[in-house]
Design a protein around this motif. Structure first.
Motif, PDB file in Angstrom:
ATOM      1  N   SER A   1       0.767  -0.124   7.824  1.00  0.00           N
ATOM      2  CA  SER A   1       1.093   0.547   6.559  1.00  0.00           C
ATOM      3  C   SER A   1       0.192   1.762   6.341  1.00  0.00           C
ATOM      4  O   SER A   1       0.663   2.818   5.882  1.00  0.00           O
ATOM      5  CB  SER A   1       0.938  -0.441   5.404  1.00  0.00           C
ATOM      6  OG  SER A   1       1.124   0.208   4.160  1.00  0.00           O
TER       7      SER A   1
ATOM      8  N   HIS B   1      -3.687   3.688  -0.597  1.00  0.00           N
ATOM      9  CA  HIS B   1      -3.952   4.426  -1.828  1.00  0.00           C
ATOM     10  C   HIS B   1      -4.460   3.542  -2.962  1.00  0.00           C
ATOM     11  O   HIS B   1      -5.062   4.045  -3.912  1.00  0.00           O
ATOM     12  CB  HIS B   1      -2.688   5.166  -2.288  1.00  0.00           C
ATOM     13  CG  HIS B   1      -2.146   6.102  -1.253  1.00  0.00           C
ATOM     14  ND1 HIS B   1      -2.806   7.227  -0.831  1.00  0.00           N
ATOM     15  CD2 HIS B   1      -0.979   6.058  -0.540  1.00  0.00           C
ATOM     16  CE1 HIS B   1      -2.098   7.866   0.082  1.00  0.00           C
ATOM     17  NE2 HIS B   1      -0.974   7.169   0.287  1.00  0.00           N
TER      18      HIS B   1
ATOM     19  N   GLU C   1       1.395   4.632   8.418  1.00  0.00           N
ATOM     20  CA  GLU C   1       2.651   5.220   7.955  1.00  0.00           C
ATOM     21  C   GLU C   1       2.484   6.015   6.654  1.00  0.00           C
ATOM     22  O   GLU C   1       2.976   7.130   6.520  1.00  0.00           O
ATOM     23  CB  GLU C   1       3.681   4.113   7.747  1.00  0.00           C
ATOM     24  CG  GLU C   1       4.146   3.482   9.063  1.00  0.00           C
ATOM     25  CD  GLU C   1       5.078   2.309   8.820  1.00  0.00           C
ATOM     26  OE1 GLU C   1       5.427   2.072   7.638  1.00  0.00           O
ATOM     27  OE2 GLU C   1       5.457   1.648   9.797  1.00  0.00           O
ATOM     28  N   GLU C   2       1.778   5.438   5.694  1.00  0.00           N
ATOM     29  CA  GLU C   2       1.713   6.092   4.385  1.00  0.00           C
ATOM     30  C   GLU C   2       0.328   6.139   3.769  1.00  0.00           C
ATOM     31  O   GLU C   2       0.132   6.690   2.684  1.00  0.00           O
ATOM     32  CB  GLU C   2       2.664   5.394   3.412  1.00  0.00           C
ATOM     33  CG  GLU C   2       2.426   3.918   3.285  1.00  0.00           C
ATOM     34  CD  GLU C   2       3.510   3.228   2.489  1.00  0.00           C
ATOM     35  OE1 GLU C   2       3.143   2.541   1.505  1.00  0.00           O
ATOM     36  OE2 GLU C   2       4.703   3.369   2.819  1.00  0.00           O
TER      37      GLU C   2
END
Length: 642
Positions: free
Chosen positions: A93, A100, A96-97
């Motif tokens: 994860s 946060h 990929e992004e």
């Protein structure tokens, strides 16, 4: 599931676990709750959302997940575990992004401990992330006397003014020193632009430092950064790249290796320390066929400074003594950083190979240029300077002050005499005490009233308002053309002050002997083989660099007495500071059979019991005095600023 990645970080975890175990160290994450059982907590403060430096995350808040990670936050559980599956999902994860969601953490002593988000920290560490966002609660311990606690409270002040949490130090006093170096006094000074520039400068330095092997040394990158700023002012490094900085730090690498130990100061006590059996060829054949250029760099001018005037007389003496062997070039007005740089550049451009800088204010620039031009000889007039890259020189003026105190004690018709002091710097307090001890030796009841000449404070005016002294020890130098007789030992009660004696600096003696040694090739013989050593020439009356001159009005028998004391000092048979001594409050004591070491004399920050007065704080000094005391001030005054 990216099992290969997990296997890699699992191996890193096992390697860390085995290394810690082998060295008898805790192999898992530290647990803050366990640490706090031994701590008196003052309070907790919510910091909100903070950018947490990932290399300062040391463990967990509770012991729940402690054994799941090695001390480096890499996972210890096997690859077929549910933990490994979730770790790999989070890793994918992140690729990929990104991650946060902020973690939740506690900060204690500027180290962070995770309450929620251990796997996020583990994944980010495996990807070499620099920081992670987190909601942070700060736990502040009660103040105590430990260095760690003192450093932390200094950090809290630093953090309040800058918001910076990614720099750490191992020594007390470092955070205040950094604030001074970057010229930040309050949070308004640390604007967004300044914050961005500071981050860039520090990260560039840290990259260069660690690339050169600094991460294998015992000091922190912050410690190293502060050492570097001693040689390269902060304003100069803003536009430098990591590669440019690396070239500079190589030159001062020994400072990092030996940190926090400063170079041992080796004092050269007189001018005749080299081997007397010089090679016969050196005696017959000159080592130089053309004149050597010698530079004198002064902070002020002859017209504005009696100190500069005295050194300029010494330069003229050198010119007359060595004749066509030397070309003497003098440079004046190096009173600001920009002026210093341009004047040093000009001195080197002019071909000077021996460079004397005659003020302690110039010591930092002298060290910088000594690093850049290692084949030149750099000497700075200062005392107790710890630098292996330059030679320093000064005089044991306290010997002459002792004689003048004894003379004042003999001549004074009362038990009250005065002493005008300039700056509370190395050696300066010893001068006051030596004068007072000399006076007390011949008159046990005498008191010495000290007045500081560079004070903004009214404290001393109140102290001295009803005092009527019979004699005063005034300035050691007067500017040429100065319309005053208030120098040396004088009687202030006459219509025109009556000068009785004066301590004199004959800098020409030092300059002549030193340059002769350099020309003869014997100067380097005094340098030891220890890299962690710095040489300070600290000559006394026996060298001829310091003396006392007397008025012809003095009784011959009195002069004879003082000359007997002088002979004893010069021959090493009499020590002004030997025997039992007390400060004014009785806290300093030396046995009769003892004598003060040179270091104790130089760094003296207490007043003898018969001295009436005080050592001023930094705030009480004039701006010009502060610029000198910041470089050469005794510890008591410097600490008053912190």
């Amino acid at each position: 599931m990216d099992i290969q990645v997990y296997e890699r970080v699992y191996k890193l975890a096992m390697k860390e676990y085995r290394k810690k175990t082998l060295h008898g160290e805790w192999p898992y994450l530290w647990v803050l709750d366990e640490i706090l059982t031994h701590v008196d907590v003052a309070k907790e403060v919510e910091l909100g959302l903070v950018d947490i430096p990932i290399d300062q995350i040391m463990g967990t808040k509770t012991e729940g997940r402690t054994n799941a990670f090695a001390a480096n936050f890499m996972p210890l559980l096997p690859s077929d575990s549910e933990f490994a599956y979730k770790w790999c999902q989070l890793y994918e994860s992140h690729l990929e992004e990104g991650i946060h969601e902020p973690i939740k953490a506690y900060e204690f002593l500027n180290r962070f401990y995770v309450l929620e988000g251990n796997k996020r920290v583990s994944v980010l560490k495996s990807c070499d992330a620099v920081s992670v966002p987190g909601t942070v609660t700060r736990i502040i311990p009660k103040p105590d006397d430990s260095d760690e606690n003192r450093i932390y409270y200094e950090f809290l002040d630093f953090y309040e003014k800058t918001g910076v949490n990614y720099i750490n130090f191992s020594q007390p006093g470092s955070f205040p020193a950094l604030l001074k170096s970057i010229r930040v006094e309050n949070e308004d000074d640390f604007t967004d632009e300044v914050r961005e520039q500071f981050y860039s400068s520090y990260i560039n330095f840290r990259a260069a430092f660690e690339k050169n092997g600094g991460d294998k040394l015992s000091l922190t990158p912050g410690d190293a950064f502060l050492v570097y700023l001693n040689y390269h002012p902060y304003d100069e490094i803003k536009d430098k790249t990591a590669d440019g900085i690396k070239k500079e730090i190589v030159k001062i690498w020994d400072d990092f290796v030996y940190y926090p130990n400063k170079p041992e100061v080796k004092l050269i006590m007189d001018g005749d320390t080299t081997d007397k059996k010089q090679n016969l060829v050196k005696k017959i054949l000159p080592l130089v066929s053309s004149p050597v250029k010698v530079a004198f760099i002064h902070a002020k001018t002859v017209e504005t400074s009696s100190w500069t005037y005295g050194h300029d007389l010494g330069a003229n003496h050198l010119k007359g003594a060595l004749g066509d062997k030397v070309i003497v070039n003098s440079y004046f007005g190096a009173d600001s950083q920009d002026n210093q740089m341009s004047i040093f550049d000009k001195a080197i451009e002019d071909g000077n190979t021996i460079i004397f800088s005659t003020s302690a204010q110039l010591v930092g620039t002298s060290m910088k240029y000594a690093l850049d031009y290692p084949k030149l000889h750099f000497l700075n007039c200062s005392l107790n300077t710890n630098s292996r890259y330059i030679r320093t020189y000064y005089g044991r003026l306290y010997e002459a002050k002792f004689l003048m105190g004894a003379l004042a004690g003999v001549l004074s018709p009362t038990n009250e005499i005065g002493y005008t002091a300039a700056y509370p710097i190395y050696g300066g307090i010893a001068n006051i005490n030596a004068f007072a001890l000399g006076a007390k030796m011949v008159n046990p009841n005498i008191k010495v009233y000290v007045k500081w000449s560079h004070l903004n404070s009214e404290r001393q005016d109140e102290l001295l308002k009803d005092v009527h002294v019979s004699l005063i020890s005034g300035a050691d130098f007067i500017k040429p053309g100065a319309n005053t007789q208030e120098f040396g030992l004088y009687n202030p009660n006459e219509e025109v002050p009556d000068n009785l004696a004066m301590a004199v600096w004959d800098w020409g003696v030092y300059y002549e002997k030193t340059v002769q040694k350099i020309l003869a090739g014997t100067w380097k013989q005094e340098v030891g083989g220890d890299k962690n050593e710095t040489l300070n020439d600290w000559w006394g009356m026996s060298s001829g660099m310091i003396d006392v001159i007397f008025s012809k009005k003095l009784p011959p028998d009195t002069v004879r007495l003082i000359n007997l004391l002088k002979k004893g000092i010069c021959q090493g048979e009499f020590d002004p500071f030997a025997g039992m001594r007390y400060t004014k409050d009785g806290t300093h004591y030396v046995k009769v059979t003892d004598k003060l070491t040179s270091e104790q004399i130089i760094t003296m920050d207490w007043l003898a019991e018969n001295v009436i007065g005080f050592i001023p704080t930094m705030e009480e000094l004039s701006d010009y005095a502060k610029s000198i005391v910041e470089v050469q001030g005794v510890s008591k005054v410097k600490e008053s600023e912190a």
